[in-house]
Write a protein that holds these residues in place. Structure first.
Motif, PDB file in Angstrom:
ATOM      1  N   ARG A 186       0.831  -1.206   0.000  1.00 27.96           N
ATOM      2  CA  ARG A 186       0.000   0.000   0.000  1.00 27.96           C
ATOM      3  C   ARG A 186       0.869   1.261   0.000  1.00 27.96           C
ATOM      4  NH1 ARG A 186      -3.341  -3.195   3.362  1.00 27.96           N
ATOM      5  NH2 ARG A 186      -2.382  -2.366   5.260  1.00 27.96           N
ATOM      6  N   SER A 187       1.974   1.197   0.711  1.00 30.52           N
ATOM      7  CA  SER A 187       2.894   2.338   0.746  1.00 30.52           C
ATOM      8  C   SER A 187       3.492   2.601  -0.631  1.00 30.52           C
ATOM      9  CB  SER A 187       4.018   2.084   1.755  1.00 30.52           C
ATOM     10  OG  SER A 187       3.507   1.907   3.057  1.00 30.52           O
ATOM     11  N   TYR A 188       3.877   1.519  -1.333  1.00 24.65           N
ATOM     12  CA  TYR A 188       4.426   1.673  -2.677  1.00 24.65           C
ATOM     13  C   TYR A 188       3.426   2.386  -3.582  1.00 24.65           C
ATOM     14  CZ  TYR A 188       8.032  -1.852  -1.558  1.00 24.65           C
ATOM     15  OH  TYR A 188       9.082  -2.552  -1.013  1.00 24.65           O
ATOM     16  N   THR A 189       2.155   1.971  -3.512  1.00 26.04           N
ATOM     17  CA  THR A 189       1.119   2.573  -4.352  1.00 26.04           C
ATOM     18  C   THR A 189       0.954   4.055  -4.042  1.00 26.04           C
ATOM     19  OG1 THR A 189      -0.062   0.477  -4.507  1.00 26.04           O
ATOM     20  CG2 THR A 189      -1.312   2.473  -4.992  1.00 26.04           C
ATOM     21  N   LYS A 190       0.888   4.379  -2.757  1.00 23.89           N
ATOM     22  CA  LYS A 190       0.688   5.774  -2.346  1.00 23.89           C
ATOM     23  C   LYS A 190       1.884   6.649  -2.737  1.00 23.89           C
ATOM     24  CE  LYS A 190      -2.306   4.840   1.642  1.00 23.89           C
ATOM     25  NZ  LYS A 190      -2.426   4.940   3.112  1.00 23.89           N
ATOM     26  N   LEU A 191       3.080   6.080  -2.632  1.00 21.50           N
ATOM     27  CA  LEU A 191       4.293   6.864  -2.911  1.00 21.50           C
ATOM     28  C   LEU A 191       4.680   6.838  -4.387  1.00 21.50           C
ATOM     29  CD1 LEU A 191       6.434   5.733   0.170  1.00 21.50           C
ATOM     30  CD2 LEU A 191       5.276   7.937  -0.134  1.00 21.50           C
ATOM     31  N   GLY A 192       4.014   5.969  -5.168  1.00 24.04           N
ATOM     32  CA  GLY A 192       4.321   5.881  -6.589  1.00 24.04           C
ATOM     33  C   GLY A 192       5.664   5.246  -6.872  1.00 24.04           C
ATOM     34  N   VAL A 193       6.033   4.228  -6.074  1.00 25.04           N
ATOM     35  CA  VAL A 193       7.324   3.560  -6.225  1.00 25.04           C
ATOM     36  C   VAL A 193       7.101   2.054  -6.360  1.00 25.04           C
ATOM     37  CG1 VAL A 193       8.518   5.344  -4.908  1.00 25.04           C
ATOM     38  CG2 VAL A 193       7.639   3.329  -3.721  1.00 25.04           C
ATOM     39  N   ASP A 194       8.192   1.336  -6.663  1.00 21.89           N
ATOM     40  CA  ASP A 194       8.046  -0.109  -6.827  1.00 21.89           C
ATOM     41  C   ASP A 194       9.155  -0.898  -6.132  1.00 21.89           C
ATOM     42  OD1 ASP A 194      10.174   0.490  -8.427  1.00 21.89           O
ATOM     43  OD2 ASP A 194       9.256  -0.185 -10.309  1.00 21.89           O
ATOM     44  N   SER A 195       9.852  -0.261  -5.179  1.00 20.21           N
ATOM     45  CA  SER A 195      10.906  -0.983  -4.473  1.00 20.21           C
ATOM     46  C   SER A 195      11.081  -0.405  -3.071  1.00 20.21           C
ATOM     47  CB  SER A 195      12.235  -0.882  -5.216  1.00 20.21           C
ATOM     48  OG  SER A 195      12.763   0.435  -5.114  1.00 20.21           O
ATOM     49  N   ARG A 196      11.720  -1.187  -2.211  1.00 22.84           N
ATOM     50  CA  ARG A 196      11.976  -0.748  -0.836  1.00 22.84           C
ATOM     51  C   ARG A 196      12.878   0.488  -0.827  1.00 22.84           C
ATOM     52  NH1 ARG A 196      11.275  -5.227   2.814  1.00 22.84           N
ATOM     53  NH2 ARG A 196      13.012  -4.602   4.141  1.00 22.84           N
ATOM     54  N   THR A 197      13.924   0.445  -1.661  1.00 24.02           N
ATOM     55  CA  THR A 197      14.866   1.565  -1.694  1.00 24.02           C
ATOM     56  C   THR A 197      14.180   2.854  -2.118  1.00 24.02           C
ATOM     57  OG1 THR A 197      16.672   0.049  -2.249  1.00 24.02           O
ATOM     58  CG2 THR A 197      17.027   2.390  -2.669  1.00 24.02           C
TER      59      THR A 197
END
Length: 211
Positions: A186-197
């Motif tokens: 969910r965090s990836y979606t909200k932040l517009g990212v696709d990795s932990r880094t």
């Protein structure tokens, strides 16, 4: 308030910080420093004695209880003193738990002395003072809730930033590894990212976590 002075408790693990706060506040009319605490545990015990009006609380005390937990314990008591957070940290990971715990105000340690004194008087009167950076961030959260991390998502990203694995994050927060993965997704979606880094970098850049 009446003519009696506003009695303060300074809770910070750094003696130099406490001395600086005391020097600033005791020059102000109507303010007196009644006590100091070097640990959050001691601050809770001292605040419970009933003769303090405002607690100036740091958030980080090294080992042991943190400032947010101490704030929750202090404010849970009937007739509790007001708690004003005075810290160097302004990320969501710091501000949200403290405010949820019952802090009436949140200032940063680089605040001007007159602003600090005014915040103490405001807190004693039962009103809120927020550092501009904190107020701005809270307003942003209210205006854009869909793109803002929840407190738990923020905690997960902050631990990932420390280098913890999903399993270790789960152990720290008492969550299953699957729940941690869900929070990250969910965090990836909200932040517009696709990795932990990328999630850590973006959350840091937005001031959601501190590094």
């Amino acid at each position: 308030m009446t003519d009696s002075p506003i009695r303060l408790l300074l809770a910070d693990d750094h003696p130099v910080v406490r001395a600086g706060l005391r020097a600033v506040l005791e020059t102000e009319p109507g303010l007196t420093v009644a006590a100091e605490s070097a640990t959050a545990e001691d601050a809770v015990a001292r605040a419970a004695e009933g003769d303090v009006d405002v607690v100036l609380m740091d958030l980080q005390f090294g080992k042991g209880m943190g400032g947010a937990e101490a704030t929750a314990q202090i404010t849970a008591r009937p007739g509790a003193p007001r708690v004003l957070i005075v810290t160097t940290y302004d990320s969501d990971a710091d501000t949200l738990p403290a405010i949820e715990a019952g802090a009436i105000g949140y200032l940063l340690k680089d605040a001007h002395p007159e602003d600090l004194a005014a915040a103490v008087r405001t807190a004693a009167a039962g009103r809120t003072t927020l550092a501009p950076a904190v107020a701005d961030r809270l307003m942003h959260r209210l205006r854009t809730p869909a793109t803002t991390l929840t407190r738990r998502e923020t905690e997960v990203i902050a631990l990932v930033a420390e280098g913890l694995s999903n399993q270790a994050v789960g152990q720290r927060l008492h969550l299953t590894e699957g729940t941690v993965k869900s929070h990250l997704a969910r965090s990836y979606t909200k932040l517009g990212v696709d990795s932990r880094t990328a999630a850590v970098a973006t959350a840091t850049g937005l001031g959601l976590i501190r590094r």
